[in-house]
Design a protein around this motif. Structure first.
Motif, mmCIF file in Angstrom:
data_model
loop_
_atom_site.group_PDB
_atom_site.id
_atom_site.type_symbol
_atom_site.label_atom_id
_atom_site.label_comp_id
_atom_site.label_asym_id
_atom_site.label_seq_id
_atom_site.Cartn_x
_atom_site.Cartn_y
_atom_site.Cartn_z
ATOM 1 N N UNK A 408 104.212 -38.532 -36.208
ATOM 2 C CA UNK A 408 104.821 -37.612 -35.259
ATOM 3 C C UNK A 408 104.547 -38.075 -33.837
ATOM 4 N N UNK A 409 105.568 -38.100 -32.984
ATOM 5 C CA UNK A 409 105.387 -38.387 -31.562
ATOM 6 C C UNK A 409 104.505 -37.311 -30.951
ATOM 7 N N UNK A 410 103.618 -37.709 -30.040
ATOM 8 C CA UNK A 410 102.702 -36.782 -29.398
ATOM 9 C C UNK A 410 101.370 -36.670 -30.096
ATOM 10 N N UNK A 411 101.244 -37.233 -31.296
ATOM 11 C CA UNK A 411 99.979 -37.198 -32.028
ATOM 12 C C UNK A 411 99.102 -38.372 -31.608
ATOM 13 N N UNK A 412 97.803 -38.123 -31.442
ATOM 14 C CA UNK A 412 96.859 -39.199 -31.128
ATOM 15 C C UNK A 412 96.301 -39.762 -32.425
ATOM 16 N N UNK A 413 96.486 -41.067 -32.630
ATOM 17 C CA UNK A 413 96.034 -41.738 -33.845
ATOM 18 C C UNK A 413 94.879 -42.671 -33.523
ATOM 19 N N UNK A 414 93.841 -42.624 -34.333
ATOM 20 C CA UNK A 414 92.696 -43.523 -34.183
ATOM 21 C C UNK A 414 92.928 -44.779 -35.013
ATOM 22 N N UNK A 415 92.258 -45.850 -34.641
ATOM 23 C CA UNK A 415 92.342 -47.083 -35.410
ATOM 24 C C UNK A 415 91.919 -46.822 -36.850
ATOM 25 N N UNK A 416 92.742 -47.245 -37.799
ATOM 26 C CA UNK A 416 92.457 -47.030 -39.213
ATOM 27 C C UNK A 416 93.180 -45.839 -39.820
ATOM 28 N N UNK A 417 93.748 -44.968 -38.968
ATOM 29 C CA UNK A 417 94.481 -43.808 -39.488
ATOM 30 C C UNK A 417 95.713 -44.280 -40.268
ATOM 31 N N UNK A 418 96.101 -43.525 -41.271
ATOM 32 C CA UNK A 418 97.269 -43.888 -42.077
ATOM 33 C C UNK A 418 98.330 -42.799 -41.960
ATOM 34 N N UNK A 419 99.588 -43.224 -41.966
ATOM 35 C CA UNK A 419 100.721 -42.311 -41.922
ATOM 36 C C UNK A 419 101.788 -42.847 -42.864
ATOM 37 N N UNK A 420 102.780 -42.021 -43.097
ATOM 38 C CA UNK A 420 103.973 -42.496 -43.780
ATOM 39 C C UNK A 420 105.155 -42.341 -42.837
ATOM 40 N N UNK A 421 106.090 -43.255 -42.962
ATOM 41 C CA UNK A 421 107.301 -43.180 -42.166
ATOM 42 C C UNK A 421 108.447 -43.639 -43.055
ATOM 43 N N UNK A 422 109.378 -42.736 -43.278
ATOM 44 C CA UNK A 422 110.503 -43.019 -44.173
ATOM 45 C C UNK A 422 110.028 -43.469 -45.542
ATOM 46 N N UNK A 424 107.288 -45.048 -46.320
ATOM 47 C CA UNK A 424 106.458 -46.260 -46.312
ATOM 48 C C UNK A 424 105.144 -45.941 -45.606
ATOM 49 N N UNK A 425 104.032 -46.448 -46.145
ATOM 50 C CA UNK A 425 102.715 -46.183 -45.571
ATOM 51 C C UNK A 425 102.348 -47.245 -44.544
ATOM 52 N N UNK A 426 101.665 -46.795 -43.461
ATOM 53 C CA UNK A 426 101.233 -47.692 -42.391
ATOM 54 C C UNK A 426 99.803 -47.344 -41.988
ATOM 55 N N UNK A 427 99.062 -48.371 -41.540
ATOM 56 C CA UNK A 427 97.709 -48.193 -41.021
ATOM 57 C C UNK A 427 97.710 -48.481 -39.528
ATOM 58 N N UNK A 428 97.028 -47.645 -38.755
ATOM 59 C CA UNK A 428 96.979 -47.803 -37.298
ATOM 60 C C UNK A 428 96.059 -48.969 -36.925
ATOM 61 N N UNK A 429 96.576 -49.915 -36.133
ATOM 62 C CA UNK A 429 95.805 -51.071 -35.690
ATOM 63 C C UNK A 429 95.147 -50.852 -34.333
ATOM 64 N N UNK A 430 95.704 -49.955 -33.534
ATOM 65 C CA UNK A 430 95.241 -49.734 -32.167
ATOM 66 C C UNK A 430 95.336 -48.251 -31.843
ATOM 67 N N UNK A 431 94.218 -47.638 -31.506
ATOM 68 C CA UNK A 431 94.235 -46.228 -31.170
ATOM 69 C C UNK A 431 95.199 -45.932 -30.026
ATOM 70 N N UNK A 432 96.006 -44.870 -30.169
ATOM 71 C CA UNK A 432 97.002 -44.545 -29.147
ATOM 72 C C UNK A 432 97.563 -43.157 -29.387
ATOM 73 N N UNK A 433 98.270 -42.652 -28.385
ATOM 74 C CA UNK A 433 99.024 -41.416 -28.525
ATOM 75 C C UNK A 433 100.482 -41.786 -28.743
ATOM 76 N N UNK A 434 101.022 -41.400 -29.871
ATOM 77 C CA UNK A 434 102.358 -41.839 -30.273
ATOM 78 C C UNK A 434 103.432 -41.306 -29.332
ATOM 79 N N UNK A 435 104.437 -42.138 -29.108
ATOM 80 C CA UNK A 435 105.570 -41.763 -28.285
ATOM 81 C C UNK A 435 106.858 -42.171 -28.992
ATOM 82 N N UNK A 436 107.954 -41.528 -28.615
ATOM 83 C CA UNK A 436 109.256 -41.926 -29.134
ATOM 84 C C UNK A 436 109.523 -43.361 -28.689
ATOM 85 N N UNK A 437 109.917 -44.200 -29.613
ATOM 86 C CA UNK A 437 110.091 -45.621 -29.343
ATOM 87 C C UNK A 437 108.938 -46.458 -29.857
#
Length: 450
Positions: A408-422, A424-437
């Motif tokens: 979700x855009x606007x969510x802060x993800x820490x390094x190592x966090x996992x999400x699904x998108x469409x 497919x599973x992904x692991x966060x490589x760099x801590x950041x606050x998600x944005x559209x794009x």
């Protein structure tokens, strides 16, 4: 009453003193408890050769823990640079690592972009000139290189200073300013620095394994499919090489300083660099490191030497002419290191071009970045495992295809966090606050598919 001899009393007193000290030491040991175990040795991070890790500590004067932290910062800076160079586009002011080595800074021209930078965990720095502005200013000077005065040694874009630096020999400052003005550079974008540099290309020595063009010896930079890349001043198109045998298929010097050699059948290019300690270092890719990142160089004259990336897009005037698009570093080199391999972690950065100074008194060195060589000749780097270059992310909003999505855009993800998108599973490589794009499929610098 007979007196005891003095020597006997002295001996007795000494014995009592030794016994007292021994008992006291034992008592202190009982109170303090057993000695603390020695701190475990800090191993090199995964994917980093031990020889490179040791050289990094030696040349940057870091403890093992500091060296690991510095490498982590370098990787983070590369990811941030990759994302923002595309998403901010013409507003991007560059990425660099400040001298303390534990943070990442990004030049911005607006408050809105500052928020974007903070979302990636970097520090925004307000600048007047963007990276593109400074690169265009360097290009203006490059177009006038043949008219450069003898007092002008070179020039480069200095991102932290937000200016183009023109290097001039002693007494040549006014001449350097006039040269920049004739090229059309605004005065507020130029800084003249006096230097004692006297750069020259290192043609008579090697960095990686040696190869020969006639009686001249140079070095292999990095293996590519079908051959290897090296410095352009090491040989002209059509020249034959030996050890390994091959033919120079492309060469540019001056202007740029790169070449590639197609090797004869029976020679096998491998994604390795000689560490001159009886082993090799694996090359995982060619992700560009940020300014301020640690960089190490391999050369047969001086072995592994490390420093930091100081500036990019530098131009330097050799006796043979001006070479542009180089990267400037304080990692020392000497004759015999020409054409050698430059790496940041396990990522190929470039091949030695030339410089000033030596490894006893220090100096300034220049290397030709490797990615422009690959692009110029349509070559593919040979690697030995690990992540290679990531595709460039595409800015702008996207609509996920059908499937489960937790990102979700606007969510802060820490390094190592996992999400699904469409789905497919992904692991966060760099801590950041998600944005559209910055959706996981289009920003591989931030997300790794698992």
């Amino acid at each position: 009453m007979r007196r005891r001899p003095a020597v006997t009393l002295a001996t007795l007193s000494a014995s009592v003193l030794v016994l007292t000290l021994t008992l006291t030491a034992r008592a202190d040991a009982d109170v303090a408890g057993p000695a603390a175990p020695a701190a475990p040795a800090v191993a090199a991070p995964d994917g980093i050769a031990p020889e490179m890790f040791a050289a990094l500590q030696r040349d940057l004067r870091l403890t093992p823990h500091q060296a690991r932290a510095r490498l982590d910062t370098d990787v983070r800076a590369s990811r941030i640079q990759e994302v923002l160079r595309t998403t901010l586009d013409s507003r991007y002011g560059g990425t660099w690592i400040p001298s303390r080595g534990d943070t990442v800074a990004v030049g911005v021209t607006s408050a809105a972009d500052a928020a974007t930078v903070r979302a990636l965990g970097a520090e925004p720095v307000r600048v007047v000139h963007t990276e593109r502005d400074l690169d265009e200013a360097v290009d203006r000077l490059n177009r006038r290189a043949v008219a450069a005065p003898d007092a002008v040694v070179g020039w480069y874009a200095d991102l932290p200073a937000n200016a183009v630096v023109v290097l001039a020999q002693a007494g040549g400052a006014a001449t350097a300013r006039a040269f920049a003005a004739k090229a059309g550079l605004p005065a507020d974008a130029v800084r003249v620095e006096t230097t004692n540099e006297s750069p020259r290309p290192y043609i008579d020595v090697i960095g990686g394994n040696a190869y020969y063009t006639g009686s001249s010896r140079c070095s292999i930079g990095f293996s590519v499919n079908g051959g290897f890349v090296t410095a352009g001043h090491c040989g002209r198109v059509g020249a034959r090489t030996s050890q390994p045998a091959g033919t120079v298929r492309g060469s540019t010097f001056p202007g740029r300083d790169y070449a590639w050699v197609q090797v004869d059948a029976g020679n096998t290019p491998r994604g390795l660099v000689n560490n001159y300690s009886g082993g090799t270092v694996a090359v995982a890719g060619s992700v560009e490191a940020a300014i301020g990142a640690a960089v190490c160089r391999s050369g047969s004259t001086t072995g592994w030497r490390c420093g930091t990336i100081q500036q990019k897009n530098a131009s330097v005037t050799y006796p043979e002419g001006t070479v542009s698009g180089l990267t400037r570093s304080n990692a020392c080199a000497e004759p015999g290191d020409s054409g050698g391999s430059w790496l940041s972690g396990s990522q190929a950065q470039g091949v030695t071009s030339g410089g000033s100074g030596n490894c006893r008194t220090g100096g300034t060195m220049y290397f030709q970045p490797v990615n422009p060589i690959l692009a110029a000749y349509g070559l593919t780097l040979v690697t030995s495992g690990g992540p290679g270059p990531s595709p460039t992310p595409t800015a702008g909003p996207t609509t996920p295809p059908p499937g489960s999505t937790t990102w979700q855009a606007g969510t802060t993800y820490a390094t190592g966090a996992t999400v699904t998108y469409a789905g497919v599973s992904y692991r966060c490589l760099q801590g950041h606050t998600a944005q559209v794009g910055w959706e996981p499929p289009i920003v591989p610098a931030l997300w790794q598919r698992i």
